[in-house]
Motif scaffolding. Structure first.
Motif, PDB file in Angstrom:
ATOM      1  N   LEU A  89      26.532   0.573 -20.799  1.00 29.56           N
ATOM      2  CA  LEU A  89      25.323   0.375 -21.582  1.00 29.56           C
ATOM      3  C   LEU A  89      24.505  -0.820 -21.096  1.00 29.56           C
ATOM      4  O   LEU A  89      23.325  -0.932 -21.425  1.00 29.56           O
ATOM      5  N   THR A  92      22.031   0.591 -18.744  1.00 29.88           N
ATOM      6  CA  THR A  92      21.119   1.431 -19.527  1.00 29.88           C
ATOM      7  C   THR A  92      20.126   0.594 -20.318  1.00 29.88           C
ATOM      8  O   THR A  92      18.936   0.913 -20.381  1.00 29.88           O
ATOM      9  N   ALA A  93      20.615  -0.486 -20.913  1.00 30.69           N
ATOM     10  CA  ALA A  93      19.738  -1.347 -21.711  1.00 30.69           C
ATOM     11  C   ALA A  93      18.666  -1.992 -20.846  1.00 30.69           C
ATOM     12  O   ALA A  93      17.496  -2.057 -21.233  1.00 30.69           O
ATOM     13  N   GLY A 262      18.392   2.892 -31.381  1.00 29.31           N
ATOM     14  CA  GLY A 262      18.867   3.006 -30.004  1.00 29.31           C
ATOM     15  C   GLY A 262      18.929   4.421 -29.484  1.00 29.31           C
ATOM     16  O   GLY A 262      19.105   4.638 -28.281  1.00 29.31           O
ATOM     17  N   GLY A 263      18.779   5.407 -30.346  1.00 25.53           N
ATOM     18  CA  GLY A 263      18.834   6.803 -29.928  1.00 25.53           C
ATOM     19  C   GLY A 263      17.449   7.326 -29.536  1.00 25.53           C
ATOM     20  O   GLY A 263      16.473   6.571 -29.524  1.00 25.53           O
ATOM     21  N   ASN A 265      20.578   9.498 -27.873  1.00 22.20           N
ATOM     22  CA  ASN A 265      21.448   9.400 -26.688  1.00 22.20           C
ATOM     23  C   ASN A 265      21.193   8.096 -25.915  1.00 22.20           C
ATOM     24  O   ASN A 265      21.109   8.109 -24.667  1.00 22.20           O
ATOM     25  N   ASP A 266      21.078   7.009 -26.648  1.00 20.11           N
ATOM     26  CA  ASP A 266      20.887   5.675 -26.053  1.00 20.11           C
ATOM     27  C   ASP A 266      19.612   5.589 -25.211  1.00 20.11           C
ATOM     28  O   ASP A 266      19.512   4.749 -24.313  1.00 20.11           O
ATOM     29  N   VAL A 269      17.970   2.104 -26.286  1.00 23.18           N
ATOM     30  CA  VAL A 269      18.793   0.896 -26.385  1.00 23.18           C
ATOM     31  C   VAL A 269      18.192  -0.169 -25.475  1.00 23.18           C
ATOM     32  O   VAL A 269      18.079   0.019 -24.263  1.00 23.18           O
ATOM     33  N   LEU A 274      21.322  -4.215 -27.737  1.00 19.60           N
ATOM     34  CA  LEU A 274      22.708  -4.247 -27.280  1.00 19.60           C
ATOM     35  C   LEU A 274      23.346  -5.594 -27.603  1.00 19.60           C
ATOM     36  O   LEU A 274      24.524  -5.655 -27.987  1.00 19.60           O
ATOM     37  N   ARG A 277      24.370  -5.506 -31.140  1.00 19.21           N
ATOM     38  CA  ARG A 277      25.591  -4.718 -31.332  1.00 19.21           C
ATOM     39  C   ARG A 277      26.833  -5.512 -30.955  1.00 19.21           C
ATOM     40  O   ARG A 277      27.847  -5.479 -31.664  1.00 19.21           O
TER      41      ARG A 277
END
Length: 314
Positions: A89, A92-93, A262-263, A265-266, A269, A274, A277
């Motif tokens: 993640l 991804t973030a 965050g959705g 599916n991320d 995000v 993050l 979280r």
């Protein structure tokens, strides 16, 4: 008649000055004013150290510790950073945050400038129009998010109702991976463009009118006056607002936290989401501090390189 004498007549003794008390009074007043100034300066420095420097230093140290609510902090070195870079993640973030920043620059950087140029042409109701543009900034962020959540509602939402009137298919604004990020950028642009618009209006008001008159006498069109007069005269302001906007959009949190979580599916995000979280969902403050340190370094390097490049151009 008496003959003149060669001896000098003694002069009358000069009057002795009475000792004055003005100098000691001025000296005491100057000391009192300096002490007052140092007291105010010291209070400001103490607040700055407690609420700015100390959290920064403490956050840097927490990045090398394992910190939870259930047990005392223990020193783990670079372990938090290793786990952070191994987290899928993390990439991804950063990718989502970069995408959000690019979209925000495409919409949020151009929209305030165009709005300011249009409003600057109005001769009447300037105050009302400026208040209207600045009104979204005065709204609490949570109110703005709830309002736009109703706009994006897939059922009776405002946007889908408009699409239905136009006989167009309804859209899943916040539930679609392709539209979710664009939807968040529209919310952020609408909510934050008021401040930048007022800054641009102030800069436009400081441009000498003789420049526009000379350009108009030379036969320059509106587009040419904008390109050759307005933008060069506002260059410094544009560069500063660009830097501030990049730094601000890289720290986006409220929009994805409230609207999408965050959705889907991320897809939304972001770095700060993050980080939230890690700290308050996973109860891992060491990872959250490591994440904040990485963000601090990235933004600091970007600001240093950006200022260096723009200074060399100037």
């Amino acid at each position: 008649m008496a003959a003149p004498t060669l001896t000098r007549t003694p002069k009358a003794p000069a009057k002795q000055r009475k000792p004055t008390t003005r100098q000691p009074q001025r000296h005491r007043r100057r000391i009192r004013e300096n002490l007052t100034a140092y007291a105010f300066l010291g209070a400001g420095l103490i607040c700055f150290v407690l609420f700015s420097w100390y959290p920064i230093v403490r956050g840097l140290l927490l990045g090398f510790q394992e910190v939870t609510f259930s047990q005392p902090a223990t020193w783990v070195g670079w372990e938090n950073y290793q786990r952070l870079f191994d987290d899928p993640l993390f990439a991804t973030a950063w990718r989502n945050t970069g995408y959000f920043t690019l979209l925000a620059l495409a919409f949020g950087f151009a929209a305030p400038f165009v709005t300011a140029v249009i409003l600057n042409e109005f001769r009447h109701a300037r105050g009302y129009l400026r208040m209207t543009v600045y009104l979204p900034v005065m709204l609490p962020p949570i109110v703005t998010m709830l309002l736009w959540r109703w706009f994006y509602d897939p059922g009776p939402g405002l946007f889908n109702s408009v699409l239905e009137i136009l006989h167009l298919p309804a859209q899943q604004w916040l539930e679609s991976e392709n539209l979710a990020m664009v939807s968040l950028v529209l919310v952020s642009t609408w909510a934050n463009m008021g401040t930048t618009t007022l800054i641009y209006l102030a800069a436009l008001g400081s441009i000498p009118g003789e420049l526009y008159e000379a350009a108009e006498l030379d036969g320059a069109s509106i587009r040419q006056r904008l390109w050759h007069v307005t933008i060069p005269q506002m260059r410094i302001i544009l560069l500063i607002t660009l830097l501030l906007q990049v730094i601000g959009t890289m720290q986006v949190f409220v929009e994805p936290f409230v609207l999408t979580g965050g959705g889907p599916n991320d897809a939304t995000v972001t770095v700060l989401l993050l980080l939230y979280r890690y700290a308050f969902v996973y109860n891992d403050f060491g990872m959250a501090s490591a994440m904040s340190t990485v963000l601090f370094i990235v933004l600091g390097l970007f600001a240093a390189v950006y200022l260096r490049l723009t200074r060399s151009k100037d």
